[in-house]
Motif scaffolding. Structure first.
Motif, PDB file in Angstrom:
ATOM      1  N   VAL A   2       0.834  -1.196   0.000  1.00  0.00           N
ATOM      2  CA  VAL A   2       0.000   0.000   0.000  1.00  0.00           C
ATOM      3  C   VAL A   2       0.866   1.242   0.000  1.00  0.00           C
ATOM      4  CG1 VAL A   2      -1.736   1.286   1.283  1.00  0.00           C
ATOM      5  CG2 VAL A   2      -1.884  -1.196   1.146  1.00  0.00           C
ATOM      6  N   GLU A   3       1.924   1.234   0.829  1.00  0.00           N
ATOM      7  CA  GLU A   3       2.820   2.387   0.900  1.00  0.00           C
ATOM      8  C   GLU A   3       3.526   2.627  -0.430  1.00  0.00           C
ATOM      9  OE1 GLU A   3       2.976   4.665   3.193  1.00  0.00           O
ATOM     10  OE2 GLU A   3       1.440   3.563   4.272  1.00  0.00           O
ATOM     11  N   ARG A   6       1.106   4.236  -2.783  1.00  0.00           N
ATOM     12  CA  ARG A   6       0.864   5.614  -2.382  1.00  0.00           C
ATOM     13  C   ARG A   6       2.051   6.501  -2.704  1.00  0.00           C
ATOM     14  NH1 ARG A   6      -0.938   7.264   3.575  1.00  0.00           N
ATOM     15  NH2 ARG A   6       1.131   8.109   3.689  1.00  0.00           N
ATOM     16  N   ARG A   9       2.273   7.367  -6.178  1.00  0.00           N
ATOM     17  CA  ARG A   9       1.091   8.115  -6.596  1.00  0.00           C
ATOM     18  C   ARG A   9       0.236   7.332  -7.591  1.00  0.00           C
ATOM     19  NH1 ARG A   9       2.964  12.001  -3.781  1.00  0.00           N
ATOM     20  NH2 ARG A   9       4.051  13.864  -4.155  1.00  0.00           N
ATOM     21  N   THR A  13      -8.719   2.080  -6.163  1.00  0.00           N
ATOM     22  CA  THR A  13      -9.914   2.039  -5.339  1.00  0.00           C
ATOM     23  C   THR A  13     -10.070   0.688  -4.670  1.00  0.00           C
ATOM     24  OG1 THR A  13     -10.963   3.596  -6.837  1.00  0.00           O
ATOM     25  CG2 THR A  13     -12.417   2.386  -5.367  1.00  0.00           C
ATOM     26  N   ALA A  30      -4.091  -1.744   6.769  1.00  0.00           N
ATOM     27  CA  ALA A  30      -3.591  -0.566   6.045  1.00  0.00           C
ATOM     28  C   ALA A  30      -4.591  -0.107   4.993  1.00  0.00           C
ATOM     29  CB  ALA A  30      -2.240  -0.885   5.403  1.00  0.00           C
ATOM     30  N   LEU A  31      -5.212  -1.049   4.306  1.00  0.00           N
ATOM     31  CA  LEU A  31      -6.213  -0.692   3.297  1.00  0.00           C
ATOM     32  C   LEU A  31      -7.432  -0.038   3.944  1.00  0.00           C
ATOM     33  CD1 LEU A  31      -5.967  -3.883   1.076  1.00  0.00           C
ATOM     34  CD2 LEU A  31      -5.262  -1.567   0.439  1.00  0.00           C
ATOM     35  N   GLU A  32      -7.851  -0.551   5.088  1.00  0.00           N
ATOM     36  CA  GLU A  32      -9.003   0.035   5.787  1.00  0.00           C
ATOM     37  C   GLU A  32      -8.712   1.450   6.241  1.00  0.00           C
ATOM     38  OE1 GLU A  32     -11.382  -2.041   8.675  1.00  0.00           O
ATOM     39  OE2 GLU A  32     -10.712  -3.948   7.814  1.00  0.00           O
ATOM     40  N   TYR A  33      -7.526   1.677   6.819  1.00  0.00           N
ATOM     41  CA  TYR A  33      -7.169   3.018   7.270  1.00  0.00           C
ATOM     42  C   TYR A  33      -7.219   4.014   6.123  1.00  0.00           C
ATOM     43  CZ  TYR A  33      -5.603   1.744  12.000  1.00  0.00           C
ATOM     44  OH  TYR A  33      -5.538   1.345  13.310  1.00  0.00           O
ATOM     45  N   ARG A  34      -6.899   3.565   4.932  1.00  0.00           N
ATOM     46  CA  ARG A  34      -6.845   4.459   3.772  1.00  0.00           C
ATOM     47  C   ARG A  34      -8.149   4.493   2.982  1.00  0.00           C
ATOM     48  NH1 ARG A  34      -2.343   2.709   5.420  1.00  0.00           N
ATOM     49  NH2 ARG A  34      -0.455   3.938   5.358  1.00  0.00           N
ATOM     50  N   LYS A  36      -9.697   2.044   1.321  1.00  0.00           N
ATOM     51  CA  LYS A  36      -9.627   1.297   0.065  1.00  0.00           C
ATOM     52  C   LYS A  36     -10.431   0.010   0.197  1.00  0.00           C
ATOM     53  CE  LYS A  36      -6.818   4.306  -1.627  1.00  0.00           C
ATOM     54  NZ  LYS A  36      -7.262   5.241  -2.640  1.00  0.00           N
TER      55      LYS A  36
END
Length: 177
Positions: A2-3, A6, A9, A13, A30-34, A36
């Motif tokens: 994920v990082e 990100r 860039r 979705t 990590a996906l939930e926090y963002r 996604k």
């Protein structure tokens, strides 16, 4: 993962993956926090919280619930459309991210083979509540296209011959290819 997306860039979705990544709770968190969405395969022994039933393995939960299956295609395959029977169950996936965000839900997506109903697969799902079953099924089916590309690349480029287990041999092999 994920990082990296990100920092590069890369807009996205959804994430779909096989059970090796699907059982990675850090990735799922990590996906939930963002914010996604994800539809990721999980092994049958993955634990899920199912309200009053408490924590259960996904295969045990699927056996205890009355699931309403719908026949849907998850996309084209080598032999045409890939139809399976699909069902959803509301669950809670253990996560440091806590409960799903407002307008999001945690689900267990169950895929059952039409020709052999004992052949079942499970998917951890985190989606907006307005996401339809056909969309969830389509996302689950997208990972086969990626896996097909990897298989083709392995055979066409010789990446299946064990010479690419480390960076240096991989670099030499790709330079020659």
């Amino acid at each position: 993962m994920v990082e990296r997306a990100r920092s590069a860039r890369v807009p996205f979705t959804w994430v779909t993956a096989n059970s090796a990544y699907g059982q990675d709770r850090k990735l799922r968190t990590a996906l939930e926090y963002r914010g996604k969405g994800r539809v990721m395969a999980v092994p049958c022994d993955e634990t899920v919280h199912a309200g009053p039933l408490g924590p259960l393995r996904v295969d045990a939960l699927a056996e205890r619930l009355i699931l309403r299956f719908e026949r849907r295609s998850c996309g084209d395959g080598a032999k045409g459309e890939r139809f399976y029977d699909w069902a959803l169950a509301e669950v809670s996936w253990p996560s440091p991210a806590g409960s799903p965000r407002r307008c999001w839900s945690h689900l267990l997506l169950v895929r059952r083979s039409i020709s052999d109903p004992s052949e079942v697969a499970y998917f951890v799902v985190h989606v907006r509540t307005c996401t339809t079953l056909p969309t969830r099924v389509k996302i689950a089916g997208l990972r086969w296209a990626v896996e097909d590309c990897f298989e083709t690349a392995k055979s066409d480029c010789g990446l299946d011959q064990h010479e690419v287990r480390k960076w240096e041999p991989w670099h030499r092999h790709v330079a020659m290819a």
